[in-house]
Write a protein that holds these residues in place. Sequence first.
Motif, PDB file in Angstrom:
ATOM      1  N   SER A  81       0.858  -1.188   0.000  1.00 52.22           N
ATOM      2  CA  SER A  81       0.000   0.000   0.000  1.00 52.22           C
ATOM      3  C   SER A  81       0.891   1.234   0.000  1.00 52.22           C
ATOM      4  O   SER A  81       1.775   1.373   0.841  1.00 52.22           O
ATOM      5  CB  SER A  81      -0.904   0.010   1.239  1.00 52.22           C
ATOM      6  N   ILE A  82       0.682   2.123  -0.970  1.00 48.34           N
ATOM      7  CA  ILE A  82       1.482   3.348  -1.095  1.00 48.34           C
ATOM      8  C   ILE A  82       0.547   4.546  -1.185  1.00 48.34           C
ATOM      9  O   ILE A  82      -0.470   4.505  -1.874  1.00 48.34           O
ATOM     10  CB  ILE A  82       2.402   3.291  -2.336  1.00 48.34           C
ATOM     11  N   ASP A  83       0.911   5.608  -0.466  1.00 52.55           N
ATOM     12  CA  ASP A  83       0.088   6.819  -0.481  1.00 52.55           C
ATOM     13  C   ASP A  83       1.015   8.032  -0.537  1.00 52.55           C
ATOM     14  O   ASP A  83       2.016   8.099   0.183  1.00 52.55           O
ATOM     15  CB  ASP A  83      -0.789   6.873   0.775  1.00 52.55           C
ATOM     16  N   GLY A  84       0.679   8.981  -1.386  1.00 56.91           N
ATOM     17  CA  GLY A  84       1.493  10.185  -1.548  1.00 56.91           C
ATOM     18  C   GLY A  84       1.390  11.114  -0.355  1.00 56.91           C
ATOM     19  O   GLY A  84       0.391  11.123   0.368  1.00 56.91           O
ATOM     20  N   ASN A  85       2.422  11.913  -0.152  1.00 63.02           N
ATOM     21  CA  ASN A  85       2.454  12.883   0.947  1.00 63.02           C
ATOM     22  C   ASN A  85       2.063  14.273   0.455  1.00 63.02           C
ATOM     23  O   ASN A  85       2.454  14.682  -0.634  1.00 63.02           O
ATOM     24  CB  ASN A  85       3.859  12.961   1.557  1.00 63.02           C
ATOM     25  N   TYR A  95       4.086  23.446  -8.914  1.00 60.36           N
ATOM     26  CA  TYR A  95       3.023  23.191  -7.944  1.00 60.36           C
ATOM     27  C   TYR A  95       3.495  22.647  -6.593  1.00 60.36           C
ATOM     28  O   TYR A  95       2.786  22.783  -5.600  1.00 60.36           O
ATOM     29  CB  TYR A  95       2.011  22.199  -8.537  1.00 60.36           C
ATOM     30  N   LEU A  96       4.687  22.054  -6.532  1.00 60.89           N
ATOM     31  CA  LEU A  96       5.079  21.393  -5.294  1.00 60.89           C
ATOM     32  C   LEU A  96       5.766  22.314  -4.300  1.00 60.89           C
ATOM     33  O   LEU A  96       5.530  22.212  -3.090  1.00 60.89           O
ATOM     34  CB  LEU A  96       6.009  20.204  -5.596  1.00 60.89           C
ATOM     35  N   GLY A  97       6.626  23.171  -4.789  1.00 59.27           N
ATOM     36  CA  GLY A  97       7.412  23.980  -3.873  1.00 59.27           C
ATOM     37  C   GLY A  97       8.554  23.194  -3.257  1.00 59.27           C
ATOM     38  O   GLY A  97       9.256  23.682  -2.367  1.00 59.27           O
ATOM     39  N   THR A  98       8.732  21.947  -3.694  1.00 62.56           N
ATOM     40  CA  THR A  98       9.842  21.094  -3.249  1.00 62.56           C
ATOM     41  C   THR A  98      10.511  20.492  -4.481  1.00 62.56           C
ATOM     42  O   THR A  98       9.999  20.614  -5.600  1.00 62.56           O
ATOM     43  CB  THR A  98       9.355  19.966  -2.325  1.00 62.56           C
ATOM     44  N   LYS A  99      11.616  19.781  -4.270  1.00 54.63           N
ATOM     45  CA  LYS A  99      12.386  19.274  -5.406  1.00 54.63           C
ATOM     46  C   LYS A  99      11.783  18.032  -6.030  1.00 54.63           C
ATOM     47  O   LYS A  99      12.027  17.727  -7.194  1.00 54.63           O
ATOM     48  CB  LYS A  99      13.827  18.991  -4.975  1.00 54.63           C
ATOM     49  N   TYR A 100      11.005  17.269  -5.242  1.00 51.70           N
ATOM     50  CA  TYR A 100      10.454  16.029  -5.775  1.00 51.70           C
ATOM     51  C   TYR A 100       9.258  15.568  -4.967  1.00 51.70           C
ATOM     52  O   TYR A 100       9.019  16.028  -3.850  1.00 51.70           O
ATOM     53  CB  TYR A 100      11.525  14.928  -5.817  1.00 51.70           C
ATOM     54  N   LEU A 101       8.499  14.654  -5.561  1.00 51.81           N
ATOM     55  CA  LEU A 101       7.356  14.046  -4.883  1.00 51.81           C
ATOM     56  C   LEU A 101       7.832  13.059  -3.827  1.00 51.81           C
ATOM     57  O   LEU A 101       8.845  12.382  -4.006  1.00 51.81           O
ATOM     58  CB  LEU A 101       6.481  13.294  -5.884  1.00 51.81           C
ATOM     59  N   THR A 102       7.096  12.968  -2.743  1.00 55.61           N
ATOM     60  CA  THR A 102       7.400  11.976  -1.717  1.00 55.61           C
ATOM     61  C   THR A 102       6.151  11.153  -1.422  1.00 55.61           C
ATOM     62  O   THR A 102       5.025  11.582  -1.669  1.00 55.61           O
ATOM     63  CB  THR A 102       7.887  12.637  -0.410  1.00 55.61           C
ATOM     64  N   ALA A 103       6.361   9.958  -0.891  1.00 55.87           N
ATOM     65  CA  ALA A 103       5.257   9.058  -0.558  1.00 55.87           C
ATOM     66  C   ALA A 103       5.726   8.102   0.526  1.00 55.87           C
ATOM     67  O   ALA A 103       6.922   8.022   0.838  1.00 55.87           O
ATOM     68  CB  ALA A 103       4.803   8.278  -1.797  1.00 55.87           C
ATOM     69  N   CYS A 104       4.798   7.370   1.118  1.00 50.38           N
ATOM     70  CA  CYS A 104       5.131   6.350   2.114  1.00 50.38           C
ATOM     71  C   CYS A 104       4.495   5.020   1.706  1.00 50.38           C
ATOM     72  O   CYS A 104       3.480   4.997   1.005  1.00 50.38           O
ATOM     73  CB  CYS A 104       4.640   6.758   3.501  1.00 50.38           C
ATOM     74  N   ALA A 105       5.119   3.931   2.158  1.00 50.67           N
ATOM     75  CA  ALA A 105       4.644   2.594   1.779  1.00 50.67           C
ATOM     76  C   ALA A 105       4.529   1.698   3.005  1.00 50.67           C
ATOM     77  O   ALA A 105       5.336   1.772   3.931  1.00 50.67           O
ATOM     78  CB  ALA A 105       5.591   1.958   0.769  1.00 50.67           C
ATOM     79  N   GLY A 106       3.502   0.846   2.989  1.00 52.66           N
ATOM     80  CA  GLY A 106       3.346  -0.218   3.971  1.00 52.66           C
ATOM     81  C   GLY A 106       3.278  -1.546   3.243  1.00 52.66           C
ATOM     82  O   GLY A 106       2.598  -1.655   2.215  1.00 52.66           O
ATOM     83  N   VAL A 107       3.982  -2.554   3.743  1.00 55.27           N
ATOM     84  CA  VAL A 107       4.029  -3.863   3.099  1.00 55.27           C
ATOM     85  C   VAL A 107       3.644  -4.928   4.118  1.00 55.27           C
ATOM     86  O   VAL A 107       4.281  -5.043   5.169  1.00 55.27           O
ATOM     87  CB  VAL A 107       5.431  -4.183   2.534  1.00 55.27           C
ATOM     88  N   ALA A 108       2.607  -5.692   3.817  1.00 58.22           N
ATOM     89  CA  ALA A 108       2.198  -6.823   4.653  1.00 58.22           C
ATOM     90  C   ALA A 108       2.569  -8.110   3.927  1.00 58.22           C
ATOM     91  O   ALA A 108       2.091  -8.362   2.822  1.00 58.22           O
ATOM     92  CB  ALA A 108       0.700  -6.777   4.936  1.00 58.22           C
ATOM     93  N   ILE A 109       3.428  -8.905   4.528  1.00 59.86           N
ATOM     94  CA  ILE A 109       3.807 -10.206   3.965  1.00 59.86           C
ATOM     95  C   ILE A 109       3.009 -11.272   4.690  1.00 59.86           C
ATOM     96  O   ILE A 109       3.097 -11.402   5.916  1.00 59.86           O
ATOM     97  CB  ILE A 109       5.318 -10.445   4.108  1.00 59.86           C
ATOM     98  N   ILE A 110       2.212 -12.023   3.944  1.00 59.42           N
ATOM     99  CA  ILE A 110       1.243 -12.934   4.550  1.00 59.42           C
ATOM    100  C   ILE A 110       1.318 -14.310   3.903  1.00 59.42           C
ATOM    101  O   ILE A 110       1.802 -14.460   2.781  1.00 59.42           O
ATOM    102  CB  ILE A 110      -0.197 -12.394   4.406  1.00 59.42           C
ATOM    103  N   LYS A 111       0.816 -15.306   4.611  1.00 57.89           N
ATOM    104  CA  LYS A 111       0.689 -16.631   4.031  1.00 57.89           C
ATOM    105  C   LYS A 111      -0.388 -16.611   2.951  1.00 57.89           C
ATOM    106  O   LYS A 111      -1.348 -15.840   3.019  1.00 57.89           O
ATOM    107  CB  LYS A 111       0.332 -17.647   5.112  1.00 57.89           C
ATOM    108  N   HIS A 112      -0.218 -17.497   1.972  1.00 57.53           N
ATOM    109  CA  HIS A 112      -1.131 -17.538   0.829  1.00 57.53           C
ATOM    110  C   HIS A 112      -2.582 -17.712   1.267  1.00 57.53           C
ATOM    111  O   HIS A 112      -3.505 -17.152   0.663  1.00 57.53           O
ATOM    112  CB  HIS A 112      -0.720 -18.680  -0.107  1.00 57.53           C
ATOM    113  N   ALA A 113      -2.814 -18.472   2.347  1.00 53.69           N
ATOM    114  CA  ALA A 113      -4.179 -18.765   2.796  1.00 53.69           C
ATOM    115  C   ALA A 113      -4.763 -17.669   3.680  1.00 53.69           C
ATOM    116  O   ALA A 113      -5.948 -17.698   3.998  1.00 53.69           O
ATOM    117  CB  ALA A 113      -4.198 -20.095   3.547  1.00 53.69           C
ATOM    118  N   TYR A 114      -3.967 -16.711   4.061  1.00 55.31           N
ATOM    119  CA  TYR A 114      -4.442 -15.614   4.919  1.00 55.31           C
ATOM    120  C   TYR A 114      -5.429 -14.749   4.140  1.00 55.31           C
ATOM    121  O   TYR A 114      -5.220 -14.495   2.952  1.00 55.31           O
ATOM    122  CB  TYR A 114      -3.240 -14.776   5.355  1.00 55.31           C
TER     123      TYR A 114
END
Length: 546
Positions: free
Chosen positions: A228-232, A335-354
């Motif tokens: 899951s990734i979402d921009g800042n 439009y940004l007022g900064t040098k580049y776009l930033t974002a954050c990511a969350g990664v859930a590693i799960i068993k196939h049956a989960y």
Amino acid sequence: MAAYVYLDVSQKQEYIYKNNKLKDNLLRSFVIKAVTERLSSESYDISDIQSNLGELLSLESYLNTEFKEQFHFEYSGGGNSIIRFSGAEIAKSFIKNYSFHVLEEYPDLELYISMVDEEADKDTLLNLETENANKIRELLMKRADKIKDERRAQFKRWSYGIEEIDKTGRAKIYEEKSYEKDSCHKDSIRELILRDIKAEVEDKNVRVTSELNHYKKENGKSYIGVISIDGNGMGDIVKNVVDFEGLREVSEYINNVYFTAIKNALIEHAEQKQEMQKQFDMVGNKLLVTPILQAGDDICIIVEANHAVGIAASILKQIISLSQDDTYKNVTEKYLGTKYLTACAGVAIIKHAYPYFEAIKVAEKLCYEAKNFLHKTQSSSSNYQRQTFINWEIVQSQVNERIKFEEYNKNQDYNQKFTVKPLCIDQCVGIEDDNIISFDAFFEIVNQIKIHNQDRDNMDSISSFISNSYLEGIKQHMYGGVEPYRFFLNINKEATAELQAIVEDAIGRKLEHLLISEEQNGSHGYTYLINDVIELLPFVGRGDKE
């Protein structure tokens, strides 16, 4: 005078993940897009798209049929649209009739439509301090939010106890009019959903699939990674837009940067997988990916567990790099007022049956936790903002609420943290003064241990010292407290010296007993760096390079 209409859907996640079938989730994700956005583009005409949709209701087709030459899309993207109509009565007619059709087709979809009439609302618009286009957009959103606030609480009687129950535990609905019953067009719609990413990556050793069974391994445990990734700061970016043309420009910019970032990251890791398979004489399987959602800066994809953290990090790096590229540099600066776009990511590693929809919630929560670190950092370099973070978790069992023992606990007179996550992507040094670790430095530690362990036959190599039993011993003694942990490291001097050398080379600082020490509120604390490394080791492809 013109009238403007704003469309938005609330409770998107609840609607998309109403049941546990991935294919239906993909379809429901597309329903939101079809009902709220313009589907056609420079590459695809709406008539071509509609032939694949069957009876699926779409906003653009409805407008072309019922209000031809009476409307104009001022903005469309990310599950929203702002439409200009030639008059207030026409806009009201659209709202009344279109909302009825949506309610009839998708009764559990929460669609909200607000309206601004330039004539009737001219005094209200004059009192707003923003530019004209921003005034209209601001008022539309305020009115949509007001409608949402006035909705009734969602307490529903699902059953009176005498009806036949469906798979969700609710009363079964007969003769339901829904896109899910239109089976002849299901495959066409799925192809439409995956069309763009398939066109870019399927000839690059990437396999795009809507089947979770494709991730199942014949031997051993099967895991998948949910990203899951979402921009800042997207709200701040939109505030810098003064007209609808700028809004369209920003929307196209965000969509293109994020889509290209996903494409480039997948191709990069597909190449790494092919190289690794050649190295170990393995069958050349393609890299698997399942896109769930890409709405502007909001991304959710499923990938192979061994590449999940690496792919998420690569996407974040690509977002940074692409937003500074000559193709997008002007929009970034404007439009940004900064040098580049930033974002954050969350990664859930799960068993196939989960239940993967539960994993999506975990990934989103991890992304949210990563965003909480944004206010804790200050840039140490003019070239880096330190505003891009990645967080992950290996989920071994389904629980209602994750217990944060490994994040923090108190032992006697000192505090202990068992994790260094989230890690910073855009950080120029291995460890900063605030003790936040660079992802590149952390991943280098993981890779060095992994690489050395591949050469176990060479007794002169580091693998003769850093064994799996040694790493497991570290983890066991770690939870006993600092003293047992130190004692274990001291009696395994050779292995500890080698491991410390790897860590020191990666982060650029010597850490006594691989501990990060800090004073906080008059209390001494320790953070165990190696715990996250040991946890991630089984979920990094052999010899993968970041």
